[in-house]
Design an enzyme around this catalytic site. Structure first.
Site, PDB file in Angstrom:
ATOM      1  N   HIS A  56      -6.907 -22.224  44.187  1.00  0.00           N
ATOM      2  CA  HIS A  56      -7.377 -20.859  44.017  1.00  0.00           C
ATOM      3  C   HIS A  56      -8.893 -20.818  44.162  1.00  0.00           C
ATOM      4  O   HIS A  56      -9.565 -21.838  44.077  1.00  0.00           O
ATOM      5  CB  HIS A  56      -6.965 -20.323  42.643  1.00  0.00           C
ATOM      6  CG  HIS A  56      -5.499 -20.094  42.527  1.00  0.00           C
ATOM      7  ND1 HIS A  56      -4.679 -20.879  41.748  1.00  0.00           N
ATOM      8  CD2 HIS A  56      -4.692 -19.165  43.102  1.00  0.00           C
ATOM      9  CE1 HIS A  56      -3.435 -20.434  41.838  1.00  0.00           C
ATOM     10  NE2 HIS A  56      -3.410 -19.412  42.642  1.00  0.00           N
ATOM     11  N   ASN A  97      -5.861 -13.251  38.097  1.00  0.00           N
ATOM     12  CA  ASN A  97      -6.341 -14.530  38.621  1.00  0.00           C
ATOM     13  C   ASN A  97      -6.805 -15.420  37.468  1.00  0.00           C
ATOM     14  O   ASN A  97      -7.579 -14.982  36.608  1.00  0.00           O
ATOM     15  CB  ASN A  97      -7.511 -14.311  39.587  1.00  0.00           C
ATOM     16  CG  ASN A  97      -7.109 -13.505  40.800  1.00  0.00           C
ATOM     17  OD1 ASN A  97      -6.343 -13.955  41.632  1.00  0.00           O
ATOM     18  ND2 ASN A  97      -7.617 -12.285  40.890  1.00  0.00           N
ATOM     19  N   ARG A 123       9.738 -33.919  35.713  1.00  0.00           N
ATOM     20  CA  ARG A 123      10.537 -33.946  36.942  1.00  0.00           C
ATOM     21  C   ARG A 123      11.625 -35.007  36.881  1.00  0.00           C
ATOM     22  O   ARG A 123      12.713 -34.833  37.445  1.00  0.00           O
ATOM     23  CB  ARG A 123       9.610 -34.183  38.145  1.00  0.00           C
ATOM     24  CG  ARG A 123      10.309 -34.237  39.497  1.00  0.00           C
ATOM     25  CD  ARG A 123      10.837 -32.880  39.934  1.00  0.00           C
ATOM     26  NE  ARG A 123       9.766 -31.937  40.175  1.00  0.00           N
ATOM     27  CZ  ARG A 123       9.149 -31.774  41.359  1.00  0.00           C
ATOM     28  NH1 ARG A 123       9.514 -32.513  42.391  1.00  0.00           N
ATOM     29  NH2 ARG A 123       8.194 -30.882  41.509  1.00  0.00           N
ATOM     30  N   SER A 132       2.727 -12.717  38.660  1.00  0.00           N
ATOM     31  CA  SER A 132       1.393 -12.806  39.246  1.00  0.00           C
ATOM     32  C   SER A 132       0.969 -11.414  39.677  1.00  0.00           C
ATOM     33  O   SER A 132       1.807 -10.598  40.077  1.00  0.00           O
ATOM     34  CB  SER A 132       1.402 -13.742  40.457  1.00  0.00           C
ATOM     35  OG  SER A 132       0.242 -13.578  41.241  1.00  0.00           O
ATOM     36  N   SER A 133      -0.322 -11.150  39.647  1.00  0.00           N
ATOM     37  CA  SER A 133      -0.799  -9.822  40.030  1.00  0.00           C
ATOM     38  C   SER A 133      -0.593  -9.547  41.519  1.00  0.00           C
ATOM     39  O   SER A 133      -0.706  -8.404  41.961  1.00  0.00           O
ATOM     40  CB  SER A 133      -2.278  -9.664  39.675  1.00  0.00           C
ATOM     41  OG  SER A 133      -3.065 -10.661  40.307  1.00  0.00           O
ATOM     42  N   CYS A 134      -0.252 -10.577  42.311  1.00  0.00           N
ATOM     43  CA  CYS A 134      -0.022 -10.360  43.744  1.00  0.00           C
ATOM     44  C   CYS A 134       1.292  -9.627  44.002  1.00  0.00           C
ATOM     45  O   CYS A 134       1.603  -9.297  45.148  1.00  0.00           O
ATOM     46  CB  CYS A 134      -0.051 -11.677  44.502  1.00  0.00           C
ATOM     47  SG  CYS A 134       1.371 -12.728  44.196  1.00  0.00           S
ATOM     48  N   TYR A 190       5.419 -15.603  48.264  1.00  0.00           N
ATOM     49  CA  TYR A 190       5.234 -15.909  46.845  1.00  0.00           C
ATOM     50  C   TYR A 190       5.450 -14.659  46.005  1.00  0.00           C
ATOM     51  O   TYR A 190       6.138 -14.689  44.963  1.00  0.00           O
ATOM     52  CB  TYR A 190       3.824 -16.466  46.630  1.00  0.00           C
ATOM     53  CG  TYR A 190       3.463 -16.740  45.195  1.00  0.00           C
ATOM     54  CD1 TYR A 190       3.958 -17.860  44.542  1.00  0.00           C
ATOM     55  CD2 TYR A 190       2.603 -15.896  44.498  1.00  0.00           C
ATOM     56  CE1 TYR A 190       3.612 -18.135  43.222  1.00  0.00           C
ATOM     57  CE2 TYR A 190       2.255 -16.157  43.180  1.00  0.00           C
ATOM     58  CZ  TYR A 190       2.761 -17.272  42.555  1.00  0.00           C
ATOM     59  OH  TYR A 190       2.420 -17.534  41.246  1.00  0.00           O
ATOM     60  N   GLY A 249       7.074 -25.928  33.232  1.00  0.00           N
ATOM     61  CA  GLY A 249       5.826 -26.048  33.984  1.00  0.00           C
ATOM     62  C   GLY A 249       4.694 -26.602  33.150  1.00  0.00           C
ATOM     63  O   GLY A 249       3.534 -26.243  33.347  1.00  0.00           O
ATOM     64  N   ARG A 300     -16.393 -27.275  45.490  1.00  0.00           N
ATOM     65  CA  ARG A 300     -17.269 -27.211  46.661  1.00  0.00           C
ATOM     66  C   ARG A 300     -18.741 -27.244  46.260  1.00  0.00           C
ATOM     67  O   ARG A 300     -19.552 -27.964  46.858  1.00  0.00           O
ATOM     68  CB  ARG A 300     -16.962 -25.945  47.462  1.00  0.00           C
ATOM     69  CG  ARG A 300     -17.401 -26.015  48.914  1.00  0.00           C
ATOM     70  CD  ARG A 300     -16.910 -24.799  49.678  1.00  0.00           C
ATOM     71  NE  ARG A 300     -15.454 -24.669  49.622  1.00  0.00           N
ATOM     72  CZ  ARG A 300     -14.793 -23.573  49.985  1.00  0.00           C
ATOM     73  NH1 ARG A 300     -15.461 -22.508  50.405  1.00  0.00           N
ATOM     74  NH2 ARG A 300     -13.486 -23.533  49.918  1.00  0.00           N
ATOM     75  N   LYS A 346       8.246 -13.812  43.014  1.00  0.00           N
ATOM     76  CA  LYS A 346       7.877 -13.387  41.664  1.00  0.00           C
ATOM     77  C   LYS A 346       8.505 -12.042  41.307  1.00  0.00           C
ATOM     78  O   LYS A 346       8.924 -11.813  40.162  1.00  0.00           O
ATOM     79  CB  LYS A 346       6.347 -13.326  41.537  1.00  0.00           C
ATOM     80  CG  LYS A 346       5.685 -14.693  41.449  1.00  0.00           C
ATOM     81  CD  LYS A 346       6.135 -15.428  40.203  1.00  0.00           C
ATOM     82  CE  LYS A 346       5.429 -16.727  39.979  1.00  0.00           C
ATOM     83  NZ  LYS A 346       5.884 -17.422  38.762  1.00  0.00           N
ATOM     84  N   GLY A 391       1.039 -23.893  31.993  1.00  0.00           N
ATOM     85  CA  GLY A 391       1.908 -24.601  31.059  1.00  0.00           C
ATOM     86  C   GLY A 391       1.128 -25.471  30.100  1.00  0.00           C
ATOM     87  O   GLY A 391       1.434 -25.528  28.900  1.00  0.00           O
ATOM     88  N   ARG A 436     -12.402  -9.298  42.394  1.00  0.00           N
ATOM     89  CA  ARG A 436     -11.312  -9.990  41.715  1.00  0.00           C
ATOM     90  C   ARG A 436     -11.581 -10.044  40.214  1.00  0.00           C
ATOM     91  O   ARG A 436     -12.737 -10.116  39.764  1.00  0.00           O
ATOM     92  CB  ARG A 436     -11.152 -11.423  42.237  1.00  0.00           C
ATOM     93  CG  ARG A 436     -10.668 -11.535  43.682  1.00  0.00           C
ATOM     94  CD  ARG A 436      -9.231 -11.101  43.822  1.00  0.00           C
ATOM     95  NE  ARG A 436      -8.760 -11.270  45.196  1.00  0.00           N
ATOM     96  CZ  ARG A 436      -8.860 -10.345  46.144  1.00  0.00           C
ATOM     97  NH1 ARG A 436      -9.436  -9.173  45.861  1.00  0.00           N
ATOM     98  NH2 ARG A 436      -8.392 -10.570  47.351  1.00  0.00           N
TER      99      ARG A 436
END
Length: 317
Positions: A185, A171, A42, A113-115, A142, A17, A193, A146, A23, A215
């Protein structure tokens, strides 16, 4: 053979990655370790294809692996491309971990991931909360992929004695992030934005949700430093959180980014959009007991991330 005293110097180290934010930070950090850094573009190997991964691994023979490859995104991307997210991330974890085992990799670190933690897990979330409750629905595919990666590493460790470990970053933000207006994210999306609003002279900027969720945000180069520290000094089947141990509300984050960018208009919160998990703060006491703490403040990190954005170092997908 598991080792809590592992030297990277002189080793062939594969960063899976390398084109991503994590990465890329690992490649920057490993440049100081005296190792040979291996990457798999790739064109050389699609990490979702088992035969290609096994062929590449057999040819290049890495001794250590940082498994940072993943399909990632924010709430919108996770909820919209659910099939892509679970398939790609399951395939990447399965292929690399199995190929590492087949080719005698000395040490592998899987980045989760923390999710992975339950939506309503007690805060701050310690590592024992894994599989203790329902996940946040918007990014469940996702998260399940993980969790499967964590269990793969744990299972190969238990059955074969492979020195495979798993870490759970909070995050992230920083150079190399994806600044897509919908699929990125929250920190990256808001940097873009607010920047565009400043450039156009817009009177207001809309931020998804109520602004009340809390967060935790870790600068990506701090994560890379933690990963290298742990690769060299830690070996255990238990997963390990990596974060700052502090959090802010999305409103506070938005206000900080507006200041960083120099946007002076109004910030409007669109409560028709989902908030996601009410709070996500990692318990990092285990990490700190191993001698590592984050060194980049949110203010400094956002300034560096915005500079990278302006310099065009990020992926404008």
């Amino acid at each position: 053979m598991a080792s809590a005293n592992y030297a990277l110097a002189g080793k062939r180290v594969f960063v899976a990655g390398h084109t991503g934010m994590v990465g890329g930070a690992l490649v920057r950090r490993l440049a100081n370790e005296g190792c040979t850094i291996l990457v798999a573009p790739r064109s050389s190997a699609d990490l979702r294809r088992q035969a290609e991964v096994e062929s590449w691994m057999a040819e290049n023979r890495p001794q250590a692996v940082f498994l940072a490859a993943a399909r990632v995104g924010g709430i919108h991307a996770n909820n919209t491309y659910r099939g892509d997210f679970i398939y790609d991330n399951l395939a990447i974890a399965m292929n690399i971990i199995h190929a590492a085992h087949l080719n005698g990799v000395e040490k592998l670190m899987f980045l989760g991931s923390s999710c992975i933690y339950p939506k309503l897990a007690p805060q701050p979330m310690n590592e024992d909360q894994l599989l203790q409750g329902p996940l946040e629905p918007t990014n469940e595919p996702y998260a399940i992929a993980k969790i499967a990666g964590i269990k793969l590493a744990e299972s190969y460790r238990r059955q074969f004695g492979d020195d495979f470990v798993s870490v759970m970053p909070t995050n992230l933000y920083g150079p190399g992030d994806n600044y897509h207006p919908e699929n990125s994210h929250v920190a990256a999306a808001l940097i873009r934005r607010f920047h565009e609003a400043k450039q156009s002279g817009a009177r207001s900027v809309v931020v998804w949700g109520s602004g009340t969720p809390r967060r935790e945000f870790l600068f990506v180069d701090d994560l890379a430093d933690a990963c290298v520290h742990l690769m060299k000094s830690w070996s255990d089947e238990r997963l390990l959180n990596i974060g700052t141990g502090t959090d802010v509300t999305i409103r506070e984050l938005a206000e900080s980014i507006a200041r960083t960018v120099g946007y002076e208009g109004e910030i409007v919160f669109d409560t028709s959009k989902p908030d996601g998990t009410p709070r996500k703060l990692l318990d990092v006491s285990r990490l700190q007991s191993l001698g590592w703490r984050a060194s980049t403040s949110l203010t400094e990190g956002l300034q560096r991330a915005y500079k990278a954005f302006l310099d065009g170092q990020s992926r404008m997908v």
